[in-house]
Design a protein around this motif. Structure first.
Motif, PDB file in Angstrom:
ATOM      1  N   VAL A  10       0.688  -0.983   0.053  1.00  8.25           N
ATOM      2  CA  VAL A  10      -0.054  -0.104   0.073  1.00  8.25           C
ATOM      3  C   VAL A  10       1.301   0.962   0.244  1.00  8.25           C
ATOM      4  O   VAL A  10       2.249   0.976  -0.134  1.00  8.25           O
ATOM      5  CB  VAL A  10      -0.751   0.217   1.382  1.00  8.25           C
ATOM      6  N   GLY A  11       0.146   1.721  -0.088  1.00  2.00           N
ATOM      7  CA  GLY A  11       1.074   3.775  -0.641  1.00  2.00           C
ATOM      8  C   GLY A  11       0.588   4.631   0.313  1.00  2.00           C
ATOM      9  O   GLY A  11      -0.753   4.779   0.837  1.00  2.00           O
ATOM     10  N   THR A  12       1.397   5.719   0.671  1.00  4.73           N
ATOM     11  CA  THR A  12       1.386   7.480   1.101  1.00  4.73           C
ATOM     12  C   THR A  12       0.875   8.051  -0.242  1.00  4.73           C
ATOM     13  O   THR A  12       0.110   8.792   0.404  1.00  4.73           O
ATOM     14  CB  THR A  12       2.634   8.020   1.090  1.00  4.73           C
ATOM     15  N   GLY A  13       0.804   7.205  -1.279  1.00  2.89           N
ATOM     16  CA  GLY A  13       0.419   8.292  -2.214  1.00  2.89           C
ATOM     17  C   GLY A  13       0.261   7.184  -3.485  1.00  2.89           C
ATOM     18  O   GLY A  13       0.746   6.741  -3.800  1.00  2.89           O
ATOM     19  N   SER A  14      -0.282   7.853  -3.936  1.00  7.11           N
ATOM     20  CA  SER A  14      -0.259   7.738  -5.713  1.00  7.11           C
ATOM     21  C   SER A  14       1.473   8.039  -6.714  1.00  7.11           C
ATOM     22  O   SER A  14       1.820   8.910  -5.830  1.00  7.11           O
ATOM     23  CB  SER A  14      -0.781   8.637  -6.620  1.00  7.11           C
ATOM     24  N   ASP A  15       1.452   6.770  -7.622  1.00  9.06           N
ATOM     25  CA  ASP A  15       3.203   6.768  -7.965  1.00  9.06           C
ATOM     26  C   ASP A  15       4.005   6.734  -6.838  1.00  9.06           C
ATOM     27  O   ASP A  15       5.042   7.640  -7.472  1.00  9.06           O
ATOM     28  CB  ASP A  15       3.422   8.048  -9.122  1.00  9.06           C
ATOM     29  N   GLU A 136      -2.129  -5.238  -4.362  1.00 14.46           N
ATOM     30  CA  GLU A 136      -1.574  -4.026  -4.590  1.00 14.46           C
ATOM     31  C   GLU A 136      -2.166  -3.045  -4.316  1.00 14.46           C
ATOM     32  O   GLU A 136      -3.881  -3.413  -4.423  1.00 14.46           O
ATOM     33  CB  GLU A 136      -0.964  -3.518  -5.898  1.00 14.46           C
ATOM     34  N   GLY A 137      -2.595  -2.072  -3.268  1.00 15.73           N
ATOM     35  CA  GLY A 137      -2.900  -0.860  -2.621  1.00 15.73           C
ATOM     36  C   GLY A 137      -3.485   0.080  -3.944  1.00 15.73           C
ATOM     37  O   GLY A 137      -3.579  -0.014  -5.344  1.00 15.73           O
ATOM     38  N   ALA A 138      -3.745   1.350  -3.648  1.00 23.68           N
ATOM     39  CA  ALA A 138      -4.253   2.162  -4.714  1.00 23.68           C
ATOM     40  C   ALA A 138      -4.446   3.122  -4.363  1.00 23.68           C
ATOM     41  O   ALA A 138      -5.112   3.706  -2.839  1.00 23.68           O
ATOM     42  CB  ALA A 138      -5.711   1.922  -5.381  1.00 23.68           C
ATOM     43  N   GLY A 139      -3.348   4.562  -4.738  1.00 32.62           N
ATOM     44  CA  GLY A 139      -3.005   5.773  -3.687  1.00 32.62           C
ATOM     45  C   GLY A 139      -3.138   6.013  -2.359  1.00 32.62           C
ATOM     46  O   GLY A 139      -2.277   4.296  -2.447  1.00 32.62           O
ATOM     47  N   SER A 140      -3.024   6.595  -1.505  1.00 30.55           N
ATOM     48  CA  SER A 140      -3.084   7.185  -0.354  1.00 30.55           C
ATOM     49  C   SER A 140      -3.988   6.035   0.546  1.00 30.55           C
ATOM     50  O   SER A 140      -5.025   6.040   0.228  1.00 30.55           O
ATOM     51  CB  SER A 140      -2.808   7.949   0.076  1.00 30.55           C
ATOM     52  N   ILE A 141      -3.745   5.608   1.129  1.00 28.86           N
ATOM     53  CA  ILE A 141      -3.592   4.291   2.367  1.00 28.86           C
ATOM     54  C   ILE A 141      -4.815   5.202   3.363  1.00 28.86           C
ATOM     55  O   ILE A 141      -5.870   4.699   4.498  1.00 28.86           O
ATOM     56  CB  ILE A 141      -3.639   3.184   3.207  1.00 28.86           C
ATOM     57  N   SER A 142      -4.391   7.158   3.498  1.00 30.77           N
ATOM     58  CA  SER A 142      -5.125   7.312   4.650  1.00 30.77           C
ATOM     59  C   SER A 142      -5.887   8.212   4.461  1.00 30.77           C
ATOM     60  O   SER A 142      -6.147  10.005   4.640  1.00 30.77           O
ATOM     61  CB  SER A 142      -4.019   8.381   5.653  1.00 30.77           C
ATOM     62  N   PHE A 165       2.812  -3.761   3.511  1.00 28.51           N
ATOM     63  CA  PHE A 165       4.072  -2.922   3.680  1.00 28.51           C
ATOM     64  C   PHE A 165       3.463  -1.578   3.038  1.00 28.51           C
ATOM     65  O   PHE A 165       2.654  -1.929   2.278  1.00 28.51           O
ATOM     66  CB  PHE A 165       5.078  -3.770   3.050  1.00 28.51           C
ATOM     67  N   LEU A 166       4.010  -0.333   3.909  1.00 29.60           N
ATOM     68  CA  LEU A 166       3.592   0.804   2.830  1.00 29.60           C
ATOM     69  C   LEU A 166       4.442   1.258   2.164  1.00 29.60           C
ATOM     70  O   LEU A 166       6.045   1.580   3.277  1.00 29.60           O
ATOM     71  CB  LEU A 166       3.447   1.407   4.906  1.00 29.60           C
TER      72      LEU A 166
END
Length: 486
Positions: A10-15, A136-142, A165-166
């Motif tokens: 997962v991510g802090t944001g996109s890209d 895979e996640g999408a964009g930001s998780i927060s 994992f972030l």
């Protein structure tokens, strides 16, 4: 082989690099003797791919499936959003279009629990066959305003009991704030599902970040399990349209300059990846007439909104450049929506693309196109009608273009596209330029006798292996595997 828990990035944001890291782990698990498969519940992209059973998924999951050594399946990406404009997307559910929705309607007027059940049905189908699942996640998780509507991020992690994992992109700057804020905003149960942090795209001496790792671990209570360096020499097909910003370039003193018309709704830019790999070829995207005029070859790519993009070609002066290029006897080729634009006219009697019901085409090819609801999605094998080229590709398009002089003969006997001459043709086949014989045919119109040396499949395989090698070297795989123990 031992059964593993799924892993989720997962991510802090996109890209921030989730797709590429996901791809690398798909190859690592395959190399280690497992039978992995990718999964992304919901994707937003104009870069899509056709499965063998004629359904449509995001290109990233098709690439990840290839890294896993398996064919892609629609279950790997059950919901795909294809932007039509800034506010509206075509919604693909289980590989088929179910209509256009505004962002507001999609998030606020759809049954999120029903969609989540569709998502999990796909996941369970894959998980019954493959091990481990690489999610895979999408964009930001927060994005706290969207938590109640989440069907792609931490709700998936909790439902699947994945080791999450972030991923954070340090090249963007502000990595401490983005990681700390992302983790601390999570509800406790979701924070507990987070097993570690991966810092991506680090430039310079990674050893200089040791103190940074300690500070992040102290702030978040989560281990930094890897710091992956910035790299640009590994070939991995990218899905995100953000990549186009990095591909914009202009004429260079190369042997052959290929100008791809930069459309506002350009789709499937991966059609040109192999052309970019050929020595002596400079491929660039542009919507500037003074730059496009310098091209030896012009390609009109696919579009998610063909009529709107055709209208803009005339407004911004690109149409004049393309027509002059053709009149001068120089090569002009069209793929999918680009092929439709090259014809005499395009009509949209059902309003498939919006409010424009009809427009004259560029008039380069003697064909007409009628847009209709529904979509043709399939993988194809083909031969040029003069039998000079043989290859494979896929179709994803709405509408029908009648042609009495096809460019290709498909393996099922159908004709495809229109062939005017070696310098001028159009086709519905995405991936046509992934085939060496087609590339040689095109490049030889500018430089007779030229032969490309790139083996595209070999280049992709080498890219997956090199990506896996980089991740192995910079990520604590022992910890990763421990976190995936049942």
């Amino acid at each position: 082989m031992q059964r593993l828990r799924p892993i989720m990035f997962v991510g802090t944001g996109s890209d921030v690099g989730k797709s590429v890291i996901n791809t690398g782990f798909c190859r690592i698990f395959l190399q280690d003797g497992y039978a992995p498969a990718p999964f992304k519940a919901q994707n937003m992209s104009l870069n899509s791919y056709a499965t063998k059973d004629h359904l449509e998924i995001g290109r990233a999951q098709a690439v990840q499936a290839e890294a896993c050594g398996i064919d892609c399946r629609v279950e790997m990406n059950p919901i795909l959003l294809k932007p039509v404009n800034h506010c509206t997307s075509q919604v693909m559910l289980n590989g088929k279009p179910v209509g256009n929705k505004s962002a507001y309607d999609f998030f606020n007027k759809t049954d999120r629990d029903a969609l989540f059940e569709e998502v999990m049905k796909s996941y369970r189908s894959l998980a019954s066959v493959y091990n481990p699942m690489v999610i895979e996640g999408a964009g930001s998780i927060s994005e706290i305003n969207l938590w109640e509507k989440d069907i792609v991020n931490m709700r998936v992690a909790l439902e699947t009991q994945a080791a999450a994992f972030l991923v954070a992109d340090i090249d963007k700057g502000g990595v401490f704030a983005s990681v700390y804020g992302t983790v601390l905003l999570l509800p406790t149960v979701e924070r507990n599902a987070m097993k570690g942090i991966i810092i991506n795209k680090f430039r310079g001496d990674i050893g200089l970040f040791e103190e940074g790792k300690k500070k992040l671990e102290a702030l978040t209570g989560k281990p930094v399990v890897g710091v992956i360096p910035y790299f640009s020499d590994v070939f991995i097909e990218q899905e995100d349209g953000v990549m186009l910003e990095k591909k914009l370039s202009v004429f260079s003193p190369s042997e052959i300059n290929i100008g791809v018309v930069l459309l506002k709704h350009l789709s499937n830019f991966t059609d040109f990846n192999m052309l970019e790999q050929i020595s002596g070829v400079n491929l660039f995207y542009t919507d500037v007439p003074d730059e496009l005029v310098k091209a030896d070859i012009i390609i009109l790519p696919g579009s998610k909104n063909t009529l709107s993009d055709l209208k803009m070609l005339r407004i911004n002066g690109l149409a004049k450049v393309i027509l002059k290029h053709h009149q001068d006897g120089k090569p002009v080729y069209g793929i999918c929506g680009g092929y439709q634009m090259m014809g005499k006219e395009i009509s949209d009697p059902e309003g498939v693309e919006g409010d424009i019901a009809w427009l004259p085409g560029l008039g380069i090819l003697p064909v007409t196109t009628i847009l209709t609801r529904g979509k043709k999605t399939r993988q194809v094998g083909f031969t040029f009608v003069d039998e000079s080229c043989r290859g494979e590709g896929y179709e994803i398009h709405a509408g029908y273009t009648e042609s009495d002089h096809p460019l290709c003969r498909l393996d099922n006997g159908e004709g495809d596209g229109y062939y005017l001459n070696d310098f001028t043709w159009g086709t519905y086949i995405h991936g046509i330029f992934d085939n060496r014989s087609v590339i040689d045919h095109v490049l030889q119109t500018v430089k007779p006798g030229l032969h490309s040396e790139v083996d595209y499949n070999a280049r992709k395989e080498a890219g997956y292996d090199r990506l896996a090698q980089i991740i192995r070297h910079h990520v604590d795989l022992e910890y990763i595997y421990q976190s995936m123990q049942l």
